[in-house]
Structures are given as structure tokens and as C-alpha cells.
Design a protein around this motif. Structure first.
Motif, PDB file in Angstrom:
ATOM      1  N   GLU A  72      98.702 -16.312  16.259  1.00 38.64           N
ATOM      2  CA  GLU A  72      99.139 -17.112  15.178  1.00 38.64           C
ATOM      3  C   GLU A  72     100.293 -17.798  15.190  1.00 38.64           C
ATOM      4  O   GLU A  72     100.388 -18.797  14.601  1.00 38.64           O
ATOM      5  CB  GLU A  72      98.848 -16.089  13.818  1.00 38.64           C
ATOM      6  CG  GLU A  72      98.897 -16.819  12.638  1.00 38.64           C
ATOM      7  CD  GLU A  72      98.913 -16.106  11.237  1.00 38.64           C
ATOM      8  OE1 GLU A  72      99.006 -16.472  10.044  1.00 38.64           O
ATOM      9  OE2 GLU A  72      98.794 -14.864  11.559  1.00 38.64           O
ATOM     10  N   ASP A  73     101.152 -17.119  15.714  1.00 32.10           N
ATOM     11  CA  ASP A  73     102.512 -17.848  15.795  1.00 32.10           C
ATOM     12  C   ASP A  73     102.941 -18.796  16.963  1.00 32.10           C
ATOM     13  O   ASP A  73     103.862 -19.274  17.152  1.00 32.10           O
ATOM     14  CB  ASP A  73     103.693 -16.792  15.719  1.00 32.10           C
ATOM     15  CG  ASP A  73     103.767 -15.671  16.881  1.00 32.10           C
ATOM     16  OD1 ASP A  73     102.899 -15.948  17.677  1.00 32.10           O
ATOM     17  OD2 ASP A  73     104.924 -15.243  16.822  1.00 32.10           O
ATOM     18  N   CYS A 140      98.616 -26.305  17.339  1.00 34.66           N
ATOM     19  CA  CYS A 140      98.425 -25.437  16.312  1.00 34.66           C
ATOM     20  C   CYS A 140      98.092 -25.930  15.217  1.00 34.66           C
ATOM     21  O   CYS A 140      97.416 -26.997  15.058  1.00 34.66           O
ATOM     22  CB  CYS A 140      99.930 -24.989  15.960  1.00 34.66           C
ATOM     23  SG  CYS A 140     100.946 -26.478  14.959  1.00 34.66           S
ATOM     24  N   LYS A 268     107.009 -20.602  19.745  1.00 34.04           N
ATOM     25  CA  LYS A 268     106.436 -20.040  18.515  1.00 34.04           C
ATOM     26  C   LYS A 268     107.167 -20.277  17.327  1.00 34.04           C
ATOM     27  O   LYS A 268     108.341 -20.692  17.160  1.00 34.04           O
ATOM     28  CB  LYS A 268     106.480 -18.509  19.119  1.00 34.04           C
ATOM     29  CG  LYS A 268     107.918 -17.869  18.826  1.00 34.04           C
ATOM     30  CD  LYS A 268     107.758 -16.322  19.038  1.00 34.04           C
ATOM     31  CE  LYS A 268     109.084 -15.548  18.986  1.00 34.04           C
ATOM     32  NZ  LYS A 268     108.802 -14.284  19.061  1.00 34.04           N
ATOM     33  N   TRP A 269     106.299 -20.124  16.085  1.00 33.86           N
ATOM     34  CA  TRP A 269     106.920 -20.232  14.786  1.00 33.86           C
ATOM     35  C   TRP A 269     107.993 -19.130  14.484  1.00 33.86           C
ATOM     36  O   TRP A 269     107.783 -18.083  14.850  1.00 33.86           O
ATOM     37  CB  TRP A 269     105.955 -20.740  13.666  1.00 33.86           C
ATOM     38  CG  TRP A 269     105.057 -21.729  13.882  1.00 33.86           C
ATOM     39  CD1 TRP A 269     103.572 -21.734  14.446  1.00 33.86           C
ATOM     40  CD2 TRP A 269     105.408 -23.298  13.968  1.00 33.86           C
ATOM     41  NE1 TRP A 269     103.224 -23.099  14.555  1.00 33.86           N
ATOM     42  CE2 TRP A 269     104.299 -23.766  14.408  1.00 33.86           C
ATOM     43  CE3 TRP A 269     106.506 -23.895  13.259  1.00 33.86           C
ATOM     44  CZ2 TRP A 269     104.331 -25.406  13.854  1.00 33.86           C
ATOM     45  CZ3 TRP A 269     106.775 -25.158  12.956  1.00 33.86           C
ATOM     46  CH2 TRP A 269     105.496 -25.954  13.462  1.00 33.86           C
ATOM     47  N   LYS A 271     109.080 -16.848  11.737  1.00 34.27           N
ATOM     48  CA  LYS A 271     108.875 -16.479  10.423  1.00 34.27           C
ATOM     49  C   LYS A 271     110.143 -16.562   9.662  1.00 34.27           C
ATOM     50  O   LYS A 271     111.169 -15.957   9.866  1.00 34.27           O
ATOM     51  CB  LYS A 271     108.024 -15.113  10.511  1.00 34.27           C
ATOM     52  CG  LYS A 271     106.927 -15.026  11.207  1.00 34.27           C
ATOM     53  CD  LYS A 271     106.056 -15.873  10.605  1.00 34.27           C
ATOM     54  CE  LYS A 271     104.465 -15.838  11.384  1.00 34.27           C
ATOM     55  NZ  LYS A 271     103.410 -16.514  10.909  1.00 34.27           N
TER      56      LYS A 271
END
Length: 272
Positions: A72-73, A140, A268-269, A271
Motif C-alpha cells: 500500500e505504501d 501508485c 514509499k509514502w 505516513k
């Protein structure tokens, strides 16, 4: 109305040749010669004789499924390419290549209202050589807010030209995608044209006609979402994709000089 320069005319002429369908025997010879000359790896694609024009070969579709990082990230590489430069922006300054800066204010025309979010953010430059897989994909899960087609010149974007031509990405024709992820983090995908790249396409927007329409065009969308890995479009010949991310939104996982494949994690994102 912008005037066309010599490189644009050359690119248009080459595009006509590449689009022409020759007799199958001659076309097979042209395709096979191109594959041999550039050393193309065709293990994931159809055979040379199956492409009815050079453009069909340039924009060839994968016939083998790629491994895609669906965490997801994760942010995946949209292309098969060389990372020519990446890292942190210095306020509004990005690197074309080491030692050569340019302003994203000039790159991202018609995006002024959101530019301050990108200042001091991160960037990645993906260079597609003529031998690379020419399609680009969604990095993404994302919402596309706006597309801006900026007509311009079509200088080469190879390493030799990157090192000597100031403001290359700004002068060249480009297509800008303003996007957000599911957490509303802003980022941009910039498709940069180049010599012999007669066309950059978007699967969702047929009105974008590069190296043809010479007026700046803007297209806005209310609820256009695309999923990670989906086909976004393709270059006809090699070129460059630039990604620019909102400040403190991503952690990069690539380095300059690294070769990457579509589907591979490049960032990667972060959070909140």
C-alpha cells in the motif's frame, strides 16, 4: 502560435517513417535490424515479424506479466529506465543532472497554486533509452486532477545532452499530470518529449496531441482515478519521465545511475 524548430520537423518526419507499414518481408528486416542494432531484449515481447511498423515495435506491449510491488505504501517505477538523477529539491530547484539545476516553477506551467507544497520535496528523473520498453504505467493508486500539454522543442535527452543543454526539460515539449494519492499527498508526473519522440500518449485523454498541436492546453477532471500498475500511455522512441513529490511525503529507494524496471519499488509514502 509557436514556431516549429528543426528537431521537431525531424521528429515528425521520422514519425511518418516509423508509422509506415512496409511489405512484411521488408518490415521484418527493418524490425530485426533495429533490434540487433540497439541490442533489444525481446524475451518479454512478441517476435520481430509480429510488428507491422517500427512504431508498433517501439510501443510494444509486454506479453509476460511483471512482478509489481503492490504494498500500500510503495511507489513503483512507471517505466523501464535509468535513474539519471534523484533526491531533494532545494526550495524550487531540481537537478537535470548533477551540477545542473533548473526551476520547477518554469517546468510546471499552470500549476502555480500548488507549487509551494512541492518546494523542498523529492524528485526522480527516469530516462528511457531507445532500447527500453516505451510504455509508462501508474506508479501508485492516484487521482488525476489536471493535465497540461506544453508545446516546445524536441532536443535529445540522453546523458550527453543533459550535461550540456541548460534548462532542457523546460525547453522541451512536455505533458504534466497533477495528481494526488489516497491520502491527498500531491505529486506530479512530467512526460518530457525528445528528438524522434513524435508522440506522447495518454490512454485516458485522446485530445493530447504532441508535436502537432502547438497551443498550450489544459484538461481538468473531477473524479478520475487510476490504479497502480495500469497502463498510462507510451512514448514513440525513448525519453524522460520526471516525478516530483510534496515535501515530507516520500522516502526514496533509488540512487542516480541505477537501472529500474516497471513494477519495481522506487519510493514509499511516509505516513503522517
Amino acid at each position: 502560435m509557436r514556431k516549429r524548430v528543426v528537431t521537431n520537423i525531424i521528429s515528425a518526419g521520422f514519425g511518418k517513417f516509423a508509422s509506415k507499414r512496409f511489405h512484411p518481408i521488408l518490415q521484418k528486416f527493418i524490425n530485426s535490424s533495429y533490434i540487433k542494432l540497439l541490442g533489444l531484449d525481446m524475451s518479454e515481447f512478441k517476435e520481430a515479424r509480429d510488428y507491422k511498423s517500427l512504431n508498433e515495435l517501439f510501443t510494444r506491449e509486454l506479453i509476460k506479466k511483471r512482478d509489481i510491488d503492490y504494498q500500500e505504501d510503495s511507489i513503483i517505477s512507471p517505466t523501464d529506465s535509468l535513474i539519471t538523477e534523484c533526491g531533494k529539491l532545494k526550495k524550487d530547484k531540481s537537478l537535470q543532472i548533477k551540477g545542473m539545476e533548473y526551476s520547477i516553477d518554469s517546468l510546471l506551467i499552470e500549476c502555480k497554486e500548488n507549487l509551494n507544497k512541492i518546494y523542498d520535496g523529492d524528485f526522480i528523473n527516469f530516462y528511457l533509452s531507445p532500447k527500453d520498453y516505451h510504455r509508462y504505467h501508474v506508479p501508485c493508486d492516484m487521482q488525476i486532477l489536471k493535465v497540461i500539454h506544453v508545446p516546445g522543442k524536441l532536443y535529445p535527452v540522453n546523458l550527453r545532452y543533459l550535461k550540456k543543454k541548460i534548462n532542457l526539460f523546460i525547453e522541451n515539449e512536455r505533458v504534466i499530470l497533477e495528481c494526488k494519492n489516497k491520502e491527498d499527498r500531491l505529486f506530479y508526473i512530467v512526460l518530457v518529449g525528445a528528438l524522434n519522440v513524435g508522440q506522447m500518449t495518454l490512454v485516458f485523454e485522446k485530445r493530447v496531441e504532441t508535436n502537432k498541436n502547438r497551443e498550450l492546453s489544459i484538461y481538468k477532471y473531477n473524479n478520475l482515478w487510476m490504479n497502480k500498475g495500469e497502463l498510462l500511455g507510451y512514448f514513440k522512441m525513448g525519453s524522460t519521465v520526471v516525478m516530483l513529490f510534496e515535501k515530507n511525503s516520500v522516502k526514496l529507494d533509488v540512487r542516480p545511475g541505477q537501472n529500474v524496471k516497471f513494477g519495481q519499488k522506487v519510493a514509499k509514502w511516509i505516513k503522517d
